[in-house]
Design an enzyme around this catalytic site. Sequence first.
Site, short mmCIF file in Angstrom:
data_model
loop_
_atom_site.label_atom_id
_atom_site.label_comp_id
_atom_site.label_asym_id
_atom_site.label_seq_id
_atom_site.Cartn_x
_atom_site.Cartn_y
_atom_site.Cartn_z
N ASP A 178 28.04 8.36 19.92
CA ASP A 178 27.03 9.14 19.22
C ASP A 178 25.79 8.26 19.31
O ASP A 178 25.68 7.26 18.59
CB ASP A 178 27.43 9.38 17.76
CG ASP A 178 26.41 10.25 17.04
OD1 ASP A 178 25.21 10.15 17.39
OD2 ASP A 178 26.78 11.02 16.16
N HIS A 179 24.89 8.58 20.25
CA HIS A 179 23.84 7.60 20.56
C HIS A 179 22.93 7.32 19.36
O HIS A 179 22.25 6.31 19.33
CB HIS A 179 23.05 8.00 21.80
CG HIS A 179 22.15 9.17 21.60
ND1 HIS A 179 22.58 10.46 21.67
CD2 HIS A 179 20.84 9.24 21.30
CE1 HIS A 179 21.58 11.27 21.44
NE2 HIS A 179 20.51 10.56 21.20
N HIS A 241 25.28 13.74 14.76
CA HIS A 241 24.26 12.77 14.34
C HIS A 241 23.98 12.81 12.83
O HIS A 241 23.95 11.79 12.17
CB HIS A 241 22.94 13.02 15.08
CG HIS A 241 23.10 13.19 16.56
ND1 HIS A 241 23.95 12.40 17.29
CD2 HIS A 241 22.55 14.05 17.44
CE1 HIS A 241 23.89 12.77 18.56
NE2 HIS A 241 23.05 13.77 18.68
#
Length: 491
Positions: A178-179, A241
């Site tokens: 999950d950047h 996110h």
Amino acid sequence: MPTERRSLIMLFGGTGDLAIRKLYPAMFKLYQKGNIRDHFAVIGSSRYKVDDAKFREMVEKSVAKESSDKKLIANFASHFYFVTHDVTDLAHYAVLKSKIEELDKKYELQGNRVFYISMAPNFFGTVAKNIKNQNLLSSDGFNRLVIEKPFGRDFESASELNNELSAAFDENQIFRIDHYLGKEMIQNIEAIRFGNTIFEALWNNRYIDNVQVTLAEKLGVEERAGYYDNSGALRDMVQNHIMQIVSLLAMEQPVAFKDTDIRAEKVKALRSLRVYNVAEASSNFVRGQYAAMGNGKEYRQEDGVPKDSNTETFVAGKLMFDNYRWSGTPFYIRTGKKLADKFTRVDVVFKKPLVDIFAFPQSGSAPLTANVLTIFIEPNQGFSLTVNAKNSEQGFHTEPVSLKFLEDSKRTKETPQPYERLIHDVLKGDGTNFASWPEVASAWKFVDQIRRVWDIQQPMFPNYIPGSMGPVSADELLARDHREWVYKLNQ
Ligand code: NAD
């Protein structure tokens, strides 16, 4: 001198967009800093017929903007190899296996292997299964699997995928990207909370009135319309996110700053998130779809979007945690496309003093405002705290003033990008900044309930103008609770 991480990186989807735009530049940064140096090799694979020389050219081109040192770039690229491979063809895995073993010996990698699947999600399960069944796993070093998003499209499909992955890898070997978790200021949430008595002592429903998380995007769907229309803002941004950010804000203090302890607290927080019934879901979540403006098309006119699409490009919602720390304190979240600007921020709104001694009728002093801690995640990195103070004029009037820290733009630019941090974490075996299965599962269970309600209700789309902060209903969501968004247009 940084510790050199020995590993072979087996990259499925090595000619794809993500690999070229993000992964190779990130690996190059790690190479420049010495985190990977002499003892690493990357095997790129995809169905393309590319040889090593051509592949290295692609890699060199993708990292060219990172350095003017051509020799360094060429040395870096010399560690890259290509194997033409269809992941659905079992025979191809034998070729991969012998290449992996050859490079393991050549670079003395001690059997350390990272399998990175940078492909469409429908391949994740197949590749994981074949890695195990076709004996690509090493028996002496580490084996780690990196999975890109999205992880399923609801709880059921995510569970199926997870079962497929778990048949080949243990949970502590799986790194779900999950950047957002690789962003500097997201990681800073823990430092701000647990490194400062003045915040952590007040971090609960006695002193915090509400928490607001905003992830705003300025662009529309651009060329991702096909994918996006199948997903929508709830699945694309909230399930992953936003839930991750919220769990970092809501969790209890971990016993120690290490992945297992942090994950345990995030899971506990997410499990205490109230999963809404139908009535709660429809009153606590609102959705939007952007209209046309100027030369811009409305969402339903974008290429690749059906003319009657009910996919939401905006979501706002109210989340409630049923636990001792947060009972009664809402977390408001919002995210959307074609909004006023591109930014991510968290606003923590404290309760006002119970008694305002300055607001006697003759004082002329404005009522005290709530203290707000704002964490600027992007594009600016930093935070601010508004406090009430006496202004310097005649008489006694209070006004809010802001204590602000913003990283200067040079340092912001030098801050490692998410993929650099995350690949480094994978090589270290540190799962702190990745989503664990119990977190993903809880987030889906919450989101599925909203989706179920939306799927049976007809939305009134389009309902917001590009350049705004979403539909009016997003403001009404807070107004109903006698609150308002801290970030408003033209601030
Ligand atoms: P892409 O379509 O550009 O690349 C996919 C790669 O898979 C290509 O190299 C293609 O040749 C290869 N491939 C396809 N079918 C194959 C097969 N049968 N056998 C072997 N190789 C095959 O996709 P992408 O944009 O690079 O995305 C990869 C993953 O990363 C996806 O899960 C996506 O959701 C995720 N992701 C991408 C981005 C981005 O900015 N591109 C951002 C976030 C997440």
